[in-house]
Design a protein around this motif. Structure first.
Motif, mmCIF file in Angstrom:
data_model
loop_
_atom_site.group_PDB
_atom_site.id
_atom_site.type_symbol
_atom_site.label_atom_id
_atom_site.label_comp_id
_atom_site.label_asym_id
_atom_site.label_seq_id
_atom_site.Cartn_x
_atom_site.Cartn_y
_atom_site.Cartn_z
ATOM 1 N N PHE A 92 43.299 30.867 21.769
ATOM 2 C CA PHE A 92 43.596 32.064 20.971
ATOM 3 C C PHE A 92 45.039 32.006 20.464
ATOM 4 C CE2 PHE A 92 45.033 36.490 20.542
ATOM 5 C CZ PHE A 92 44.112 36.948 19.609
ATOM 6 N N TYR A 125 38.164 42.754 22.209
ATOM 7 C CA TYR A 125 39.527 43.185 21.889
ATOM 8 C C TYR A 125 40.066 44.315 22.749
ATOM 9 C CZ TYR A 125 37.667 47.156 19.249
ATOM 10 O OH TYR A 125 37.022 48.302 18.882
ATOM 11 N N TRP A 147 36.637 30.341 20.768
ATOM 12 C CA TRP A 147 37.526 31.013 21.715
ATOM 13 C C TRP A 147 38.269 32.150 21.036
ATOM 14 C CZ3 TRP A 147 36.996 29.856 26.676
ATOM 15 C CH2 TRP A 147 36.418 28.629 27.002
ATOM 16 N N TYR A 148 38.683 31.926 19.802
ATOM 17 C CA TYR A 148 39.403 32.942 19.039
ATOM 18 C C TYR A 148 38.500 34.145 18.774
ATOM 19 C CZ TYR A 148 42.004 35.092 15.228
ATOM 20 O OH TYR A 148 42.686 35.975 14.453
ATOM 21 N N GLU A 151 40.808 29.812 27.082
ATOM 22 C CA GLU A 151 40.593 30.978 26.216
ATOM 23 C C GLU A 151 41.935 31.510 25.701
ATOM 24 O OE1 GLU A 151 38.753 35.520 26.422
ATOM 25 O OE2 GLU A 151 38.583 34.213 28.168
ATOM 26 N N CYS A 189 45.266 29.409 17.594
ATOM 27 C CA CYS A 189 44.700 29.950 16.349
ATOM 28 C C CYS A 189 45.632 30.993 15.747
ATOM 29 C CB CYS A 189 43.324 30.555 16.595
ATOM 30 S SG CYS A 189 42.045 29.329 16.890
ATOM 31 N N ASN A 190 46.201 31.850 16.580
ATOM 32 C CA ASN A 190 47.154 32.859 16.096
ATOM 33 C C ASN A 190 48.350 32.200 15.427
ATOM 34 O OD1 ASN A 190 46.369 35.489 16.337
ATOM 35 N ND2 ASN A 190 47.181 35.751 18.382
ATOM 36 N N SER A 232 45.562 40.557 21.575
ATOM 37 C CA SER A 232 46.552 39.658 22.188
ATOM 38 C C SER A 232 47.009 40.189 23.539
ATOM 39 C CB SER A 232 47.765 39.493 21.269
ATOM 40 O OG SER A 232 47.387 38.908 20.046
ATOM 41 N N VAL A 239 37.785 36.306 21.879
ATOM 42 C CA VAL A 239 38.873 37.229 22.223
ATOM 43 C C VAL A 239 38.838 38.444 21.299
ATOM 44 C CG1 VAL A 239 41.380 37.531 22.259
ATOM 45 C CG2 VAL A 239 40.356 35.489 23.263
#
Length: 139
Positions: A26, A11, A3-4, A22, A29-30, A70, A7
């Motif tokens: 993300f 971008y 999923w990370y 999703e 993970c961030n 993001s 994304v």
């Protein structure tokens, strides 16, 4: 981790929709990467002192690198709930704006196709949950 990466690969994708999983995977993970980089910045002394405190160099570089992805996934997440991406500016409204955005990010997807495109649920391996059959019981 897929999923990370998905994304990051999309971008600049500010169109379409992003499902909750999703967006939140993300975000998770961030968060983990930011925590690791913050520890590394302090362990190795990779920070700049300012009058307000210290700024971690690795964390800042990472933050700048994932800024556009993001924003893009946040806009797509808003689209998934049939909200325009301009709602992202609510974050500028102290406290209330963040609460409103959090509610939008936690909401279920609008079903089927909306004005921003088809449901993203079909883009990944997970099928749509089946609709239970209607049973009419007579008494």
């Amino acid at each position: 981790m897929n999923w990370y990466v998905a994304v990051l690969q999309n971008y600049t994708g500010f169109t379409g929709r992003a499902r909750r999983k999703e967006f939140w995977m993300f975000a998770l993970c961030n968060l983990i990467i930011n925590l690791i980089l913050r520890v590394a910045d302090h362990l190795f002394g990779f920070f700049i002192l300012t009058p307000e405190g210290s700024i971690g160099i690795l964390g800042t570089i990472y933050g700048l690198a994932v800024l556009i992805p993001s924003l893009a996934v946040a806009v797509r997440r808003l689209h998934d709930g049939d909200h325009t991406g301009w709602w992202l500016f609510m974050v500028l409204l102290p406290i209330v704006g963040s609460i409103i955005l959090l509610v939008f990010m936690l909401q279920q997807s609008s079903p089927g196709t909306n004005r921003f495109g088809p449901s993203p649920r079909l883009d990944f391996d997970e099928p749509e949950p089946p609709i239970p059959p209607f049973h009419h019981h007579q008494h």
